[in-house]
Scaffold this active site. Structure first.
Site, PDB file in Angstrom:
ATOM      1  N   LEU A 100       3.158  -5.701  -0.077  1.00 14.25           N
ATOM      2  CA  LEU A 100       2.493  -4.455  -0.448  1.00 14.25           C
ATOM      3  C   LEU A 100       1.032  -4.635  -0.063  1.00 14.25           C
ATOM      4  O   LEU A 100       0.445  -5.681  -0.355  1.00 14.25           O
ATOM      5  CB  LEU A 100       2.591  -4.191  -1.955  1.00 14.25           C
ATOM      6  CG  LEU A 100       3.843  -3.494  -2.488  1.00 14.25           C
ATOM      7  CD1 LEU A 100       3.793  -3.427  -4.008  1.00 14.25           C
ATOM      8  CD2 LEU A 100       3.999  -2.105  -1.897  1.00 14.25           C
ATOM      9  N   ASP A 101       0.435  -3.642   0.588  1.00 14.00           N
ATOM     10  CA  ASP A 101      -0.946  -3.834   1.012  1.00 14.00           C
ATOM     11  C   ASP A 101      -1.887  -3.855  -0.189  1.00 14.00           C
ATOM     12  O   ASP A 101      -1.520  -3.492  -1.307  1.00 14.00           O
ATOM     13  CB  ASP A 101      -1.357  -2.777   2.048  1.00 14.00           C
ATOM     14  CG  ASP A 101      -1.349  -1.371   1.495  1.00 14.00           C
ATOM     15  OD1 ASP A 101      -2.030  -1.121   0.481  1.00 14.00           O
ATOM     16  OD2 ASP A 101      -0.677  -0.505   2.084  1.00 14.00           O
ATOM     17  N   LYS A 102      -3.094  -4.283   0.050  1.00  9.36           N
ATOM     18  CA  LYS A 102      -4.080  -4.509  -1.010  1.00  9.36           C
ATOM     19  C   LYS A 102      -4.321  -3.263  -1.849  1.00  9.36           C
ATOM     20  O   LYS A 102      -4.530  -3.338  -3.066  1.00  9.36           O
ATOM     21  CB  LYS A 102      -5.395  -4.978  -0.388  1.00  9.36           C
ATOM     22  CG  LYS A 102      -6.507  -5.276  -1.379  1.00  9.36           C
ATOM     23  CD  LYS A 102      -7.763  -5.741  -0.667  1.00  9.36           C
ATOM     24  CE  LYS A 102      -8.885  -6.023  -1.647  1.00  9.36           C
ATOM     25  NZ  LYS A 102     -10.125  -6.477  -0.951  1.00  9.36           N
ATOM     26  N   ASP A 103      -4.263  -2.078  -1.217  1.00  7.17           N
ATOM     27  CA  ASP A 103      -4.573  -0.832  -1.908  1.00  7.17           C
ATOM     28  C   ASP A 103      -3.367  -0.193  -2.578  1.00  7.17           C
ATOM     29  O   ASP A 103      -3.484   0.898  -3.143  1.00  7.17           O
ATOM     30  CB  ASP A 103      -5.194   0.161  -0.917  1.00  7.17           C
ATOM     31  CG  ASP A 103      -6.493  -0.363  -0.328  1.00  7.17           C
ATOM     32  OD1 ASP A 103      -7.257  -0.992  -1.073  1.00  7.17           O
ATOM     33  OD2 ASP A 103      -6.727  -0.153   0.881  1.00  7.17           O
ATOM     34  N   SER A 104      -2.219  -0.852  -2.505  1.00  9.19           N
ATOM     35  CA  SER A 104      -1.000  -0.342  -3.131  1.00  9.19           C
ATOM     36  C   SER A 104      -0.613  -1.224  -4.313  1.00  9.19           C
ATOM     37  O   SER A 104      -1.014  -2.386  -4.392  1.00  9.19           O
ATOM     38  CB  SER A 104       0.155  -0.313  -2.126  1.00  9.19           C
ATOM     39  OG  SER A 104      -0.174   0.485  -1.005  1.00  9.19           O
TER      40      SER A 104
END
Length: 240
Positions: A100-104
């Site tokens: 999961l990307d950092k902003d998710s």
């Protein structure tokens, strides 16, 4: 005897694919000698990865973890503010299956079972992952229909697989994907002129976020874990 890449996966070091990379890079030593791809090993062999001895795992562990925004899906990165290895304090070394990307935020599965990771990460298996997404503009029927039919992503030169969407609110929808391209949902939305404001993964296969607070995890056991293994094509993994 077992192929070295499979042995490393079963020891929870990494997936078979990543094991092959480690072997090719000369980072795996067997009985004092540089390992070669395809070699066979057993528990009596002394195996080292990056200078550390590898031991067979006696017990498999699978966690459901609610990743907070800001946690980076990497084990070591001096530029990352907080890595997933920092965030999840567990006595056994675990690896994540699917980023999961950092902003998710939302559900991640973490395990020391490299074979499970291998099966989960194989794109051809089409395993479902479900997300709740909020965007910056009101949803239209054209947007929902276009997203569901598949979207050409110029940056990746790929067309996404057809997927399922459900309108939840004026700006919010659920989406079920069966693939995991880099920042896929954000790229898909951008192709229609939408910007993602929040993105939360709520389900992977049969495992749901199910009330886990941000930063918390729970260990998977019983029927839920047995079903996960069965859905991943590993029906013999039922003795939990």
């Amino acid at each position: 005897m077992t192929r070295l890449n499979k042995y490393l996966a079963e020891c929870g070091v990494c997936s078979r694919r990543n094991a092959d990379k480690l072997i090719d890079e000369g980072r795996v030593i067997v009985n004092g000698q540089r390992a070669v791809s395809g070699m066979q090993v057993c528990d009596r062999d002394i195996i080292e990865v990056n200078g550390r001895k590898v031991k067979a795992i006696s017990e498999k562990v699978v966690l459901a973890y609610n990743k907070p925004i800001g946690v980076v899906c990497t084990e070591k990165d001096r530029h990352a503010g907080k890595t997933i290895a920092d965030a999840v304090k567990y006595p056994v070394r675990l690896t994540y299956a699917g980023r999961l990307d950092k902003d998710s935020d939302g559900l991640m599965l973490m395990t020391n079972d490299g074979e499970l990771i291998q099966h989960m990460m194989k794109g051809a298996n089409g395993h479902e992952k479900e997300y709740v997404v909020k965007v910056d503009k009101e949803l239209t029927d054209g947007f929902l229909s276009g997203m569901s039919q598949g979207v050409y992503l110029k940056e990746l030169d790929r067309t996404t697989r057809p997927c399922k969407l459900q309108r939840v609110g004026k700006y919010t929808f659920k989406i079920i994907l069966t693939q995991g391209l880099n920042r896929q949902i954000r790229r898909m939305c951008a192709a229609f002129g939408y910007q993602v404001k929040t993105l939360t993964r709520i389900r992977v296969l049969n495992i749901e976020l199910a009330g886990l607070k941000s930063g918390e995890y729970r260990e998977l056991k019983g029927d839920a874990l047995a079903t996960l293994y069965r859905l991943c094509g590993m029906p013999d993994k039922t003795d939990f």
